[in-house]
Motif scaffolding. Structure first.
Motif, PDB file in Angstrom:
ATOM      1  N   HIS A  36       0.829  -1.207   0.000  1.00 41.46           N
ATOM      2  CA  HIS A  36       0.000   0.000   0.000  1.00 41.46           C
ATOM      3  C   HIS A  36       0.864   1.258   0.000  1.00 41.46           C
ATOM      4  O   HIS A  36       2.094   1.194  -0.079  1.00 41.46           O
ATOM      5  N   LEU A  37       0.198   2.409   0.102  1.00 39.24           N
ATOM      6  CA  LEU A  37       0.906   3.681   0.022  1.00 39.24           C
ATOM      7  C   LEU A  37       1.916   3.840   1.153  1.00 39.24           C
ATOM      8  O   LEU A  37       2.955   4.488   0.980  1.00 39.24           O
ATOM      9  N   GLY A  38       1.646   3.244   2.314  1.00 44.53           N
ATOM     10  CA  GLY A  38       2.621   3.272   3.400  1.00 44.53           C
ATOM     11  C   GLY A  38       3.916   2.596   3.010  1.00 44.53           C
ATOM     12  O   GLY A  38       5.013   3.062   3.334  1.00 44.53           O
ATOM     13  N   HIS A  39       3.814   1.472   2.298  1.00 43.29           N
ATOM     14  CA  HIS A  39       5.015   0.802   1.788  1.00 43.29           C
ATOM     15  C   HIS A  39       5.718   1.682   0.760  1.00 43.29           C
ATOM     16  O   HIS A  39       6.944   1.770   0.739  1.00 43.29           O
ATOM     17  N   ALA A  40       4.937   2.323  -0.101  1.00 42.29           N
ATOM     18  CA  ALA A  40       5.526   3.204  -1.116  1.00 42.29           C
ATOM     19  C   ALA A  40       6.321   4.312  -0.438  1.00 42.29           C
ATOM     20  O   ALA A  40       7.440   4.639  -0.852  1.00 42.29           O
ATOM     21  N   ARG A  41       5.762   4.887   0.639  1.00 44.23           N
ATOM     22  CA  ARG A  41       6.448   5.971   1.343  1.00 44.23           C
ATOM     23  C   ARG A  41       7.795   5.475   1.887  1.00 44.23           C
ATOM     24  O   ARG A  41       8.828   6.132   1.739  1.00 44.23           O
ATOM     25  N   CYS A  42       7.775   4.318   2.521  1.00 44.13           N
ATOM     26  CA  CYS A  42       9.003   3.762   3.111  1.00 44.13           C
ATOM     27  C   CYS A  42      10.062   3.480   2.054  1.00 44.13           C
ATOM     28  O   CYS A  42      11.197   3.957   2.143  1.00 44.13           O
ATOM     29  N   TYR A  43       9.694   2.733   1.027  1.00 45.29           N
ATOM     30  CA  TYR A  43      10.719   2.248   0.098  1.00 45.29           C
ATOM     31  C   TYR A  43      11.155   3.312  -0.907  1.00 45.29           C
ATOM     32  O   TYR A  43      12.290   3.283  -1.382  1.00 45.29           O
ATOM     33  N   ILE A  44      10.280   4.273  -1.224  1.00 42.19           N
ATOM     34  CA  ILE A  44      10.714   5.417  -2.035  1.00 42.19           C
ATOM     35  C   ILE A  44      11.693   6.274  -1.229  1.00 42.19           C
ATOM     36  O   ILE A  44      12.708   6.742  -1.754  1.00 42.19           O
ATOM     37  N   THR A  45      11.412   6.462   0.057  1.00 46.78           N
ATOM     38  CA  THR A  45      12.298   7.261   0.915  1.00 46.78           C
ATOM     39  C   THR A  45      13.704   6.673   0.957  1.00 46.78           C
ATOM     40  O   THR A  45      14.700   7.375   0.740  1.00 46.78           O
ATOM     41  N   ALA A  96       7.306  -6.921  -5.768  1.00 51.49           N
ATOM     42  CA  ALA A  96       8.426  -6.626  -6.662  1.00 51.49           C
ATOM     43  C   ALA A  96       7.957  -5.850  -7.886  1.00 51.49           C
ATOM     44  O   ALA A  96       8.628  -4.902  -8.342  1.00 51.49           O
ATOM     45  N   ASP A  97       6.803  -6.228  -8.428  1.00 47.87           N
ATOM     46  CA  ASP A  97       6.258  -5.521  -9.588  1.00 47.87           C
ATOM     47  C   ASP A  97       5.882  -4.085  -9.213  1.00 47.87           C
ATOM     48  O   ASP A  97       6.127  -3.143  -9.985  1.00 47.87           O
ATOM     49  N   SER A  98       5.325  -3.884  -8.019  1.00 47.49           N
ATOM     50  CA  SER A  98       4.969  -2.540  -7.565  1.00 47.49           C
ATOM     51  C   SER A  98       6.208  -1.665  -7.411  1.00 47.49           C
ATOM     52  O   SER A  98       6.204  -0.490  -7.794  1.00 47.49           O
ATOM     53  N   MET A  99       7.283  -2.225  -6.852  1.00 47.24           N
ATOM     54  CA  MET A  99       8.514  -1.457  -6.681  1.00 47.24           C
ATOM     55  C   MET A  99       9.103  -1.066  -8.040  1.00 47.24           C
ATOM     56  O   MET A  99       9.578   0.068  -8.224  1.00 47.24           O
ATOM     57  N   LYS A 100       9.031  -1.972  -8.990  1.00 45.34           N
ATOM     58  CA  LYS A 100       9.529  -1.667 -10.334  1.00 45.34           C
ATOM     59  C   LYS A 100       8.732  -0.529 -10.957  1.00 45.34           C
ATOM     60  O   LYS A 100       9.301   0.400 -11.553  1.00 45.34           O
ATOM     61  N   LYS A 101       7.414  -0.585 -10.796  1.00 44.28           N
ATOM     62  CA  LYS A 101       6.563   0.462 -11.368  1.00 44.28           C
ATOM     63  C   LYS A 101       6.804   1.806 -10.692  1.00 44.28           C
ATOM     64  O   LYS A 101       6.606   2.858 -11.306  1.00 44.28           O
ATOM     65  N   VAL A 271      -4.608   2.121   1.034  1.00 44.44           N
ATOM     66  CA  VAL A 271      -4.835   2.240  -0.405  1.00 44.44           C
ATOM     67  C   VAL A 271      -3.685   1.521  -1.092  1.00 44.44           C
ATOM     68  O   VAL A 271      -2.514   1.841  -0.850  1.00 44.44           O
ATOM     69  N   THR A 272      -3.983   0.545  -1.927  1.00 43.33           N
ATOM     70  CA  THR A 272      -2.904  -0.238  -2.532  1.00 43.33           C
ATOM     71  C   THR A 272      -2.167   0.568  -3.590  1.00 43.33           C
ATOM     72  O   THR A 272      -2.715   1.480  -4.213  1.00 43.33           O
ATOM     73  N   ILE A 273      -0.910   0.186  -3.792  1.00 38.82           N
ATOM     74  CA  ILE A 273      -0.103   0.834  -4.820  1.00 38.82           C
ATOM     75  C   ILE A 273      -0.725   0.607  -6.193  1.00 38.82           C
ATOM     76  O   ILE A 273      -0.777   1.514  -7.027  1.00 38.82           O
ATOM     77  N   GLY A 274      -1.225  -0.606  -6.416  1.00 35.36           N
ATOM     78  CA  GLY A 274      -1.852  -0.911  -7.702  1.00 35.36           C
ATOM     79  C   GLY A 274      -3.028   0.001  -8.000  1.00 35.36           C
ATOM     80  O   GLY A 274      -3.177   0.509  -9.121  1.00 35.36           O
ATOM     81  N   ASN A 275      -3.877   0.235  -7.003  1.00 32.31           N
ATOM     82  CA  ASN A 275      -5.026   1.125  -7.202  1.00 32.31           C
ATOM     83  C   ASN A 275      -4.583   2.558  -7.471  1.00 32.31           C
ATOM     84  O   ASN A 275      -5.150   3.258  -8.310  1.00 32.31           O
ATOM     85  N   LEU A 276      -3.569   3.013  -6.736  1.00 34.11           N
ATOM     86  CA  LEU A 276      -3.074   4.375  -6.926  1.00 34.11           C
ATOM     87  C   LEU A 276      -2.519   4.580  -8.325  1.00 34.11           C
ATOM     88  O   LEU A 276      -2.725   5.633  -8.943  1.00 34.11           O
ATOM     89  N   LEU A 277      -1.810   3.573  -8.841  1.00 39.62           N
ATOM     90  CA  LEU A 277      -1.180   3.707 -10.152  1.00 39.62           C
ATOM     91  C   LEU A 277      -2.194   3.684 -11.290  1.00 39.62           C
ATOM     92  O   LEU A 277      -1.843   3.963 -12.432  1.00 39.62           O
ATOM     93  N   GLU A 278      -3.446   3.361 -10.977  1.00 42.81           N
ATOM     94  CA  GLU A 278      -4.489   3.463 -11.999  1.00 42.81           C
ATOM     95  C   GLU A 278      -4.874   4.923 -12.233  1.00 42.81           C
ATOM     96  O   GLU A 278      -5.395   5.277 -13.290  1.00 42.81           O
ATOM     97  N   SER A 279      -4.632   5.781 -11.223  1.00 44.48           N
ATOM     98  CA  SER A 279      -5.027   7.187 -11.322  1.00 44.48           C
ATOM     99  C   SER A 279      -3.857   8.152 -11.397  1.00 44.48           C
ATOM    100  O   SER A 279      -3.997   9.262 -11.907  1.00 44.48           O
ATOM    101  N   TYR A 280      -2.704   7.745 -10.860  1.00 42.37           N
ATOM    102  CA  TYR A 280      -1.535   8.626 -10.811  1.00 42.37           C
ATOM    103  C   TYR A 280      -0.302   7.851 -11.255  1.00 42.37           C
ATOM    104  O   TYR A 280      -0.168   6.666 -10.942  1.00 42.37           O
TER     105      TYR A 280
END
Length: 479
Positions: A36-45, A96-101, A271-280
């Motif tokens: 989810h977006l929390g994971h995105a925040r951590c691993y992007i940081t 892994a696919d989410s991190m690549k995207k 909110v999952t990363i997959g759902n977010l990437l459908e809009s942003y």
């Protein structure tokens, strides 16, 4: 470079153990559900930190683990009548696919907990031998009160602490604070000297970091929710087993919140990363995250993401225009420019990404000015600066080209409006059809046939494609 060390609760000058080498460990995901977006925040940081350290010239070894044995994985396996391996592999692949995207670089080392069981058992044996752990009915527990520095990371007096978040109080434990190093599990377990069982969550990271990075490491990072009990317990068991300091710099990113509550799977407000990437797109999400200081909470809302989307469009449009004007070849060395110095000054101050991004926005403004004034020297300078700085922060500055299938779907919705196309033309698809339409438009413009020229432009507007006429050719891109 200065970083905020959670352990000392102060900003410290970063000095690696070995002069030009940096060992960096980040707690990876427990793979039992969608990221989810929390994971995105951590691993992007921490991806941003990894990139910046390499930009500074450090030889970085970045290790980010995968927890593929855990109570939550087993619970899902039982619910779906399958194995833990099937569950963990499924959600690891999605992660892994989410991190690549998201354009998050793969770490140098990505160990799986189930592949490091031997090292975990070895550490537990040492802890038992040294009196820091004990076996009880097939379980093994760590004696928390025997480690005098317990609670130093989380700044909690030991009398105020409760048992670890993933450990229930048990009558077989000597003390309610003691946490599990090994859990007896006859159904899903692995062989060990104490029982058929599986490791406790905390011992996994101690074993994987020691195996791949050594007994003392430079940086250990993760989300603020891991400070207690996970990182507190890592320190206790690692230092008692190894007889030396575990980590020199503890770094933690803040939460992502929704309505002021931490985003988490347990609260079912993620909110999952997959759902977010459908809009942003991934650049928008990265800008949304990096606009905020990494230690501060980030409030999730559509308006903030829409603002980030507009901000990224401004950067990307300027970059693409200046690159189109100046080219990407023979760009100057910009390492001594004022912009690079300001960028580095911001990042060296505990990763002040907000100020670093301000340098990028200012460079985008100056790039636009250079193109408008047809100043090739300045255009090349700002093309180089934008390419360099966006890369260091992990952005994909050049727009991804629309796939053949995506383009075909868009063109199919307007092809009937283009009565100038022949039946043979209409058999074309994707890029070939686009080239044919642009060819008709350019011919119409030369012949001053504004009916066809305007029809093409208006039709493209309806499918969010914009045409740009340059001195060399007509190009198109998504709005």
């Amino acid at each position: 470079m200065k970083l905020h060390n959670t352990f000392s609760n102060s900003i410290e000058e970063f000095k690696p153990i070995n002069e030009n080498k940096v060992s960096m460990y980040v707690c990876g995901p427990t793979v039992y559900d969608y990221p989810h977006l929390g994971h995105a925040r951590c691993y992007i940081t921490w991806d941003m930190l990894y990139r910046y350290l390499k930009f500074l010239g450090y030889d970085v070894t970045y290790c980010r683990n995968i927890t593929d044995v855990d109570d939550k994985i087993l619970k899902k396996a039982r619910e779906e009548n399958t194995t833990a391996e099937v569950i963990s592999r499924r959600y690891y692949d999605i992660f892994a696919d989410s991190m690549k995207k998201l354009n998050v670089l793969k770490p140098d080392i990505e160990p799986f907990a189930t592949k490091t069981l031997g090292e975990m058992i070895s550490i537990i044996k040492d802890l038992i031998k040294n009196g820091y752990a004990y076996e009880a009915e097939g379980d093994v527990y760590f004696r928390v009160k025997k480690f005098k520095d317990y609670g130093m990371l989380s700044k909690q007096p030991i009398e105020d602490l409760v048992a670890g978040a993933r450990v229930e109080a048990s009558s077989i434990k000597e003390d309610v604070l003691d946490f599990a190093l090994w859990k007896k599990d006859e159904e899903f377990g692995y062989p060990s000297p104490w029982s058929k069982g599986r490791p406790g969550w905390h011992i996994e990271c101690s074993a994987m970091s020691r195996k791949h990075l050594g007994k003392t490491i430079d940086i250990h990072a993760g989300g603020a929710d891991l400070i207690f009990p996970h990182h507190e317990n890592e320190i206790a068991q690692s230092e008692c087993a190894n007889g030396c300091k575990f980590v020199n710099y503890w770094l933690h990113n803040g939460f992502v919140t929704i309505n002021k509550e931490k985003m988490s799977k347990s609260l079912k407000n993620f909110v999952t990363i997959g759902n977010l990437l459908e809009s942003y797109d991934s650049n928008t999400l990265r800008l949304f995250i990096l606009t905020n200081h990494y230690r501060m909470p980030v409030e999730f809302c559509d308006s903030a993401l829409d603002g980030a989307k507009a901000g990224w469009k401004r950067i990307q449009t300027a970059a693409n225009e200046v690159i189109r004007f100046a080219g990407k070849d023979n760009l100057p060395d910009v390492s001594d420019t004022e912009e690079l110095k300001l960028f580095k000054e911001a990042m060296d101050n505990d990763l002040n990404t907000s100020k670093a991004l301000a340098v990028i926005f200012d460079s985008a403004t100056n790039a636009n000015k250079a193109v408008a004034e047809k100043n090739i020297e300045n255009a090349k300078k700002y093309a180089a600066i934008l390419l360099k700085l966006t890369d260091v922060m992990g952005f994909n500055i050049e727009k991804e080209k629309m796939s053949e299938d995506e383009l075909q779907v868009k063109l199919a919705s307007i092809i009937n409006d283009m009565d100038f196309l022949t039946e043979e033309d209409k058999t074309l698809t994707g890029y070939a059809l686009m080239d044919k339409i642009i060819e008709y438009r350019n011919t119409a413009r030369k012949e001053k046939n504004w009916t066809i020229a305007d029809k093409v432009r208006n039709s493209f507007d309806s499918i969010s494609i914009v045409l740009k006429d340059t001195k060399d050719a007509t190009i198109w891109e998504e709005k």
